[in-house]
Motif scaffolding. Structure first.
Motif, PDB file in Angstrom:
ATOM      1  N   LEU A 112      88.922  65.047 -35.511  1.00  0.00           N
ATOM      2  CA  LEU A 112      88.203  65.406 -34.296  1.00  0.00           C
ATOM      3  C   LEU A 112      88.130  64.210 -33.351  1.00  0.00           C
ATOM      4  O   LEU A 112      88.432  64.305 -32.157  1.00  0.00           O
ATOM      5  N   GLN A 147      82.069  56.064 -32.564  1.00  0.00           N
ATOM      6  CA  GLN A 147      80.616  56.094 -32.505  1.00  0.00           C
ATOM      7  C   GLN A 147      80.113  57.398 -31.887  1.00  0.00           C
ATOM      8  O   GLN A 147      79.113  57.960 -32.336  1.00  0.00           O
ATOM      9  N   PHE A 148      80.820  57.907 -30.856  1.00  0.00           N
ATOM     10  CA  PHE A 148      80.440  59.201 -30.279  1.00  0.00           C
ATOM     11  C   PHE A 148      80.284  60.234 -31.381  1.00  0.00           C
ATOM     12  O   PHE A 148      79.315  60.977 -31.440  1.00  0.00           O
ATOM     13  N   TRP A 149      81.294  60.250 -32.245  1.00  0.00           N
ATOM     14  CA  TRP A 149      81.300  61.313 -33.250  1.00  0.00           C
ATOM     15  C   TRP A 149      80.320  61.010 -34.364  1.00  0.00           C
ATOM     16  O   TRP A 149      79.763  61.927 -34.960  1.00  0.00           O
ATOM     17  N   THR A 166      76.587  62.821 -37.696  1.00  0.00           N
ATOM     18  CA  THR A 166      75.838  62.294 -38.833  1.00  0.00           C
ATOM     19  C   THR A 166      74.446  62.903 -38.910  1.00  0.00           C
ATOM     20  O   THR A 166      73.700  62.902 -37.940  1.00  0.00           O
ATOM     21  N   LEU A 199      77.452  59.756 -33.763  1.00  0.00           N
ATOM     22  CA  LEU A 199      76.197  60.211 -33.174  1.00  0.00           C
ATOM     23  C   LEU A 199      76.078  61.724 -33.207  1.00  0.00           C
ATOM     24  O   LEU A 199      74.992  62.278 -33.346  1.00  0.00           O
ATOM     25  N   LEU A 200      77.209  62.407 -33.058  1.00  0.00           N
ATOM     26  CA  LEU A 200      77.168  63.868 -32.996  1.00  0.00           C
ATOM     27  C   LEU A 200      77.106  64.506 -34.378  1.00  0.00           C
ATOM     28  O   LEU A 200      76.508  65.553 -34.563  1.00  0.00           O
ATOM     29  N   VAL A 209      86.414  52.219 -31.050  1.00  0.00           N
ATOM     30  CA  VAL A 209      85.115  52.019 -31.695  1.00  0.00           C
ATOM     31  C   VAL A 209      84.062  52.889 -31.041  1.00  0.00           C
ATOM     32  O   VAL A 209      83.248  53.538 -31.697  1.00  0.00           O
ATOM     33  N   ILE A 210      84.113  52.924 -29.708  1.00  0.00           N
ATOM     34  CA  ILE A 210      83.142  53.724 -28.974  1.00  0.00           C
ATOM     35  C   ILE A 210      83.372  55.202 -29.266  1.00  0.00           C
ATOM     36  O   ILE A 210      82.422  55.962 -29.460  1.00  0.00           O
ATOM     37  N   TRP A 257      90.050  63.860 -29.884  1.00  0.00           N
ATOM     38  CA  TRP A 257      89.284  63.682 -28.644  1.00  0.00           C
ATOM     39  C   TRP A 257      89.880  62.565 -27.806  1.00  0.00           C
ATOM     40  O   TRP A 257      90.040  62.682 -26.607  1.00  0.00           O
ATOM     41  N   VAL A 293      84.134  52.954 -38.265  1.00  0.00           N
ATOM     42  CA  VAL A 293      82.844  53.348 -37.702  1.00  0.00           C
ATOM     43  C   VAL A 293      82.298  54.609 -38.367  1.00  0.00           C
ATOM     44  O   VAL A 293      81.107  54.724 -38.607  1.00  0.00           O
ATOM     45  N   LEU A 294      83.171  55.547 -38.674  1.00  0.00           N
ATOM     46  CA  LEU A 294      82.714  56.881 -39.045  1.00  0.00           C
ATOM     47  C   LEU A 294      82.482  57.068 -40.545  1.00  0.00           C
ATOM     48  O   LEU A 294      81.453  57.590 -40.950  1.00  0.00           O
ATOM     49  N   SER A 325      87.347  52.238 -25.879  1.00  0.00           N
ATOM     50  CA  SER A 325      87.618  51.594 -27.153  1.00  0.00           C
ATOM     51  C   SER A 325      87.471  52.627 -28.270  1.00  0.00           C
ATOM     52  O   SER A 325      86.513  53.405 -28.276  1.00  0.00           O
TER      53      SER A 325
END
Lengths: 555, 295, 307
Positions: free
Chosen positions: C177, C135-137, C142, C139-140, C131-132, C181, C249-250, C129
């Motif tokens: 990015l 969220q990865f980015w 922020t 987490l990496l 959204v996921i 990805w 999300v980002l 998704s």
């Protein structure tokens, strides 16, 4: 008489935790042991979800922070309502007795999804059903839908909701749209009047609109200043501060002092500790709260009440935004990317000397919230016992958000819905709800502020409560009028643009132009009336806070 | 990560560098595998980080230097996300919705594709019209759908969401199956018809089994789409029908940056889709391009 | 065939099935057509009405507004900026994905040990998704949670303090990015299929003609790959122009309105501020714009199928 810590009761709790006992059985048997309904609730609350047991309280917090159930002698609370007529004054008992007539009904309650909804799902909902046979169905909605859903359902007159959790800015639209029912008569009928008097006057007004009551306030979301006493009482830092800045190291009383002290502390202690932190990330939950707070503290207002032109780009506005920018510079690096939880994480790990935020800060700092699994996104506090409390610099803190419990005008059983609200917000039950470890509902009653139980949750809890009362006395409120979300979004964007390098004055000029457009699109005359109504609420400006009106409550 | 783009140009040795053949091949080989390795790192790095986050105690969140693997891994984020914060609800709803969509989309899509492939039903216009659905920006449809669903009481309803997903997966299902049927020899069905089969029977008993591999991929595509879709779900579900992506997004919304919880639930949500992904690899290209490119 | 057993039943159903047979082809397409009509065409028609009236949860009633909703969107600087941002973000994203995807496909086209395992791994992001992925980015990147700045600092030997999601132009970079990805594998797998389909004897012929590898690439590979590349680009452009999830999300559109895309702007108008009339008007204009851009792309797409 049996206390919950006696063997039988302990056995009950153990079995409940092991999942061998349903909540229903637990309540029945605990009542048989003579444990008060209040204590039962606290135990259920402490047990949290069905699967895992919250970490045993003995592990981390000092003995004083045991949950209320275990320090409170059961004789203090009324015995189960079934056996005796309600005490004349207690609105919770009145509600319980009257609500039994509606046993079997299901009240449908909106809540913001996630953490907020844990209280009705795990604590108050089950307890209410045990006491009255009224079931609670929790409808979890994302924040913007707390506005749109009730309106949509009202247009469809679906009766989908009985009780609405309403952010105060939505009240005018809900009342004008006929979404919520007036409850003055019900308050009268069920003797809730005195309990309303117990709500802090700043908050009490938020459930009213044009002189009528539409809801009962339920969440005292005051911003306040939390600071590290160990740092502020460090002799070396104190003398250095005094000699460098010419005033003693103390919680700052103006925003300029705040920046100065934060800069000073960052200079001395970084990278282990930074002077301050803030949540500045766009939309998480938004910069409008901080800006509105400082705008009023600096003497600014939102609109010219005559022309309804936006005046946020006044000198006071620009000064506020410049001060916020200065605070960013004095704060932990990356502050612009911090959201409220990120700020808490840094704070609890001891990396910040001062923050301002919502009241859960105080409870998390003492590791009170973290005993529940659902708070697993917050670290254990490393600053237990080191946190001091103060009201915001320049007195005026924002009452940021908050919730009012309203009755849907389309409820199929207004009385059951109302009685549920009366019970939930009654002094005795609401005290339990605001002391749930995982509570996101914050003290809002005088009886909360003066509660012995709450005051003994941790050594400094009394100071915390006194400060929250004081903060409310001086508090300013969010903008309450139609299109409040539009106005807030524009400010949030303006702020984040400034963090990204935009000039504060230009950003505010753009925002003011946006505001004027929003006003025109919503209807200038209509907004003028709405703003006039807003200005009558205490806390609308720095001039009419509860304290400025001379109504400040002393505990 | 920017380095990827910069290095990317190197594996093709410029013609100007005239080297001995063997050496050139070796250099080229090294660059080639370096590039593949870099891309692999770029791909797996975030996956590793999300995995670590899901088992990281919150105390390790903001450390400098970052904690690359926690000393005491915890499962608390999983249990909090799944049990306390609606993770299971989201997974269950997503499974139900995706299940419905998969079945309906494949049935409806196969039928339409068969008709279009065998009888040229609707000719080019119908084909073009179906394909143009693929261009439709979801945001343009979701506002009126929201208003209409409100009237029909279909908001926050799994079937309402599923119906919309069916429509948005139909271009996939139809076009994949269309290309499949076009390649299938017509003779078998004709033989069946001669044998006295009805048209239905020819489709059901002859064409359908032969097309099974294509159907499996179309089904997987429909499932993955429904499982991962966000915007429709965000607008149309909130409580009873809330799907996994919406639950995850709420971990990151408003006040709560619940990184551990969102990571934990993301990992759970990734499993079924990845499994299906492996299953349909062979037909992936055809699916992604609606049959325009044969993989 | 398992029929003909029960002659009576067969006779009875004869009339029905002959009707079915006659209308067979239309019966088969009708469910699909009805569903599409009901859930996209009808709503879009309904939307035309919404776009011309007051439809706003702040303002009761549905008074006729003429083209005012459209005017409000067109004159909103945020909307205009969002369209421009969408256009260039989509272009940049697709360009990056095309280049990296092509290089990767070239690197992977010849067999080597482990290739069989690598390809499925490369395709993982396609089944996630957005959204996921966003969220990865988050987490990496922020601060202070993400390790990116620390890593860059450790590599470069100096302090790196980039605000990846709250500062322009880094916020764009972060979005690209995340998009790259997830979607570079899309380009990769399609181009890989295209490359694999180029017959080896063409290369042998080029080799015989004395073509250098670079010439072989430009005169053999590229022209033959071009149709496939166009298909891949077309699909990516259409999807990249709709980008929403990652933004949500980002960056939440920030800083300021710098990362507002068309979809995000319309979502905010419609579902956070509930100006549904204005949102609908904007959505219609966006759709028309996108259709014009995509028209030739889709025509292009149809060709290989007709062949």
């Amino acid at each position: 008489m049996s206390r919950p810590d006696e063997p039988e009761a302990r056995d009950l709790v153990a079995r409940l935790n092991a999942g061998k006992l349903s909540r229903r059985d637990f309540v029945t048997r605990a009542s048989a042991l003579g444990i008060s309904t209040g204590a039962i609730g606290s135990i259920l609350a402490a047990c949290g979800g069905d699967e895992e047991v919250a970490p045993p309280p003995a592990e981390t917090p000092p003995a004083e922070t045991e949950p209320p159930a275990e320090t409170e002698p059961p004789s203090e609370t009324a015995p189960p309502a079934e056996t005796e007529p309600p005490a004349a004054g207690d609105p919770a008992d009145i509600a319980v007795v009257a609500a039994k007539a509606h046993a079997g009904y299901t009240v449908k309650v909106t809540y913001e999804g996630g953490l907020q909804a844990l209280d009705p799902k795990n604590f108050s909902g089950p307890l209410w059903e045990e006491l009255t046979g009224i079931k609670t169905q929790v409808i979890e909605l994302p924040f913007p839908e707390l506005y749109s859903k009730p309106i949509a359902e009202h247009i469809a007159t679906s009766g989908a909701f009985d009780i609405l959790d309403v952010p105060p800015p939505n009240i005018p639209s809900f009342v004008e749209g006929g979404v919520v029912a007036p409850i003055d008569d019900l308050i009268e009928q069920f003797g809730y009047g005195p309990a309303q008097e117990d709500v802090h006057p700043l908050y009490r007004a938020l459930g009213t609109y044009k002189g009528q009551t539409y809801g009962i306030f339920d969440d005292g979301d005051m911003f306040a200043l939390y600071y590290r006493k160990d740092i502020f009482e460090d002799p070396e830092l104190m003398s250095a501060h005094e000699s460098e800045l010419g005033r003693p190291l103390a919680p700052p009383t103006t925003w300029d002092e705040y920046t100065e002290t934060a800069t000073f502390l960052t200079g001395k202690l970084a990278p282990d500790v930074y002077g301050a932190g803030a949540f500045r990330k766009q939309g998480s939950p938004g910069n409008q709260f901080a800006f509105f707070q400082q705008l009023r503290a600096n003497g600014g207002t939102f609109f010219d009440p005559e022309t309804m032109d936006a005046v946020i780009n006044s000198d006071a506005g620009v000064k506020s935004l410049e001060q916020m920018l200065a605070v960013n510079k004095a704060s932990i690096p990356g502050v612009e990317e911090l959201d409220a939880v990120g700020q808490w994480t840094a704070w609890l790990q001891g990396k910040l000397a001062m923050i301002f935020s919502w009241p859960p800060t105080g409870r998390m700092s003492e590791n009170y919230s973290q005993r529940d699994e659902s708070f697993s996104f917050i670290p254990e506090s490393t600053i237990v016992g080191k946190v001091g409390y103060a009201i915001m610099p320049q007195l005026n803190g924002e009452h940021a958000g908050g919730f009012v419990k309203c009755i849907s005008a389309d409820s199929k059983n207004l009385e059951a819905a109302y009685l549920t609200v009366q019970w939930l917000t009654s002094p005795s039950i609401s005290l339990q709800r605001v002391t749930l470890p995982y509570a996101l509902r914050d003290p809002y009653r005088i009886s909360h502020f003066t509660s012995e139980e709450y005051g003994s949750l941790w050594p400094g809890a009394k100071d915390y409560l006194a400060m929250l009362n004081d903060a409310a006395n001086n508090g300013v409120i969010d903008l309450i009028m139609p299109a409040a979300a539009d106005y807030s979004f524009a400010i949030d964007r303006a702020c984040s643009a400034v963090w990204g390098g935009e000039d504060p004055k230009r950003a505010l000029d753009n925002a003011a132009a946006e505001w004027n457009k929003i006003t025109d699109q919503t209807g200038r005359d209509k907004q003028k009336d709405a703003y006039a109504a807003f200005l009558t609420l205490p806390g609308a400006t720095a001039e009419n806070t509860i304290a400025a009106l001379g109504q400040a409550l002393t505990l | 990560m920017a380095a990827v783009g910069a290095r990317a140009r190197k594996p093709r040795p410029s013609g100007a560098e005239r080297m001995i053949l063997g050496r050139r091949l070796r250099v080229e080989g090294v660059l080639r595998f370096a590039f593949i390795g870099l891309f692999l790192l770029f791909l797996l790095g975030p996956l590793y980080w999300v995995f670590v986050t899901s088992i990281k105690p919150v105390a390790d969140y903001q450390t400098v230097p970052p904690v690359w693997f926690p000393d005491s891994p915890t499962s608390i984020h999983f249990s909090a996300a799944l049990n306390d914060l609606r993770g299971w609800t989201g997974l269950k709803n997503s499974a139900i919705v995706a299940g419905i969509v998969t079945v309906v989309s494949v049935l409806v899509g196969t039928a339409a594709a068969y008709s279009m492939a065998r009888f040229r039903t609707g000719g080019k216009n119908l084909a073009f019209w179906v394909l143009s659905q693929r261009i439709m920006p979801p945001i343009a449809v979701v506002i009126p759908i929201f208003l209409i669903y409100r009237e029909l009481d279909l908001i926050d309803n799994r079937f309402g969401l599923a119906a919309l997903y069916v429509v948005f997966t139909l271009p996939f299902s139809i076009w994949m199956m269309y290309t499949y049927f076009r390649q299938m020899p017509v003779e078998l069905e004709e033989a069946a018809l001669v044998d006295g089969c009805t048209r239905w029977q020819a489709l059901w008993k002859v064409a359908w089994p032969l097309a099974a591999p294509g159907i499996v991929s179309a089904a997987a595509f429909a499932f993955v789409f429904s499982w991962t879709e966000f915007l429709f779900a965000l607008v149309l579900t909130s409580n009873e029908a809330v799907t996994v992506p919406v639950v995850i997004s709420q971990f990151l919304a408003f006040q709560a940056a619940q990184f551990g919880e969102s990571s934990a639930l993301s990992l759970c949500a990734m499993v079924p889709a990845l499994f299906l992904g492996f299953l349909v690899q062979k037909h992936l290209v055809r699916g992604l391009t609606l049959g325009a490119v044969q993989g | 065939m398992a029929l003909g057993a029960d002659a009576t039943r067969r006779r009875l159903s004869q009339t029905a099935s002959s009707w079915v047979d006659r209308h067979f082809r239309w019966l088969l397409v009708s469910p699909a057509v009805v569903l599409i009509l009901a859930l996209t065409i009808f709503p879009l028609g309904y939307a035309i009405w919404v776009a011309f009236v007051t439809y706003d949860f702040n303002i009761p009633g549905h008074a006729w507004r003429g083209i005012d909703n459209f005017k409000e969107v067109v004159t909103d600087p945020n909307a205009r900026k969002a369209i421009a941002t969408t256009a260039w973000l989509a272009t940049a994203a697709v360009a990056i994905e095309l280049v990296i995807g092509l290089l990767l496909a070239l690197a992977m086209v010849r067999p080597f040990r482990g290739r069989r395992w690598l390809i499925p791994i490369f395709l993982l992001p396609l089944f996630m998704s957005p959204v996921i992925v966003g969220q990865f980015w988050a987490l990496l990147l922020t601060e202070p949670f993400g390790p990116t700045n620390w890593l860059l600092g450790a590599i470069s030997g100096s302090d790196v303090n980039i605000r990846w999601t709250t500062q322009t132009p880094w916020a764009y970079f972060s979005i690209l990015l995340a998009d790259a990805w997830q979607w570079t594998p899309f380009m990769f797998v399609i181009l890989l299929a295209g490359l694999s389909a180029i017959p080896d004897d063409l290369y042998s012929a080029a080799d015989l003609d004395g073509a250098r590898p670079r010439q072989a690439f430009f005169f053999v590979t590229l022209p033959l790959l071009l149709p496939v590349m166009l298909v891949a680009v077309a699909f990516r452009v259409i999807d990249a122009a709709k980008i929403f999830d990652v933004i949500y999300v980002l960056t939440k559109g920030g800083p300021g309105t710098d990362t507002y895309t068309a979809s995000y702007y319309l979502y905010e108008q419609g579902f956070q501020l509930f100006h549904l009339g204005r949102g609908t008007a904007g959505a219609w204009m966006f759709m028309i714009l996108l259709s014009v851009v995509s028209y030739w792309l889709v025509r292009r797409l149809l060709k290989p199928v007709e062949a």
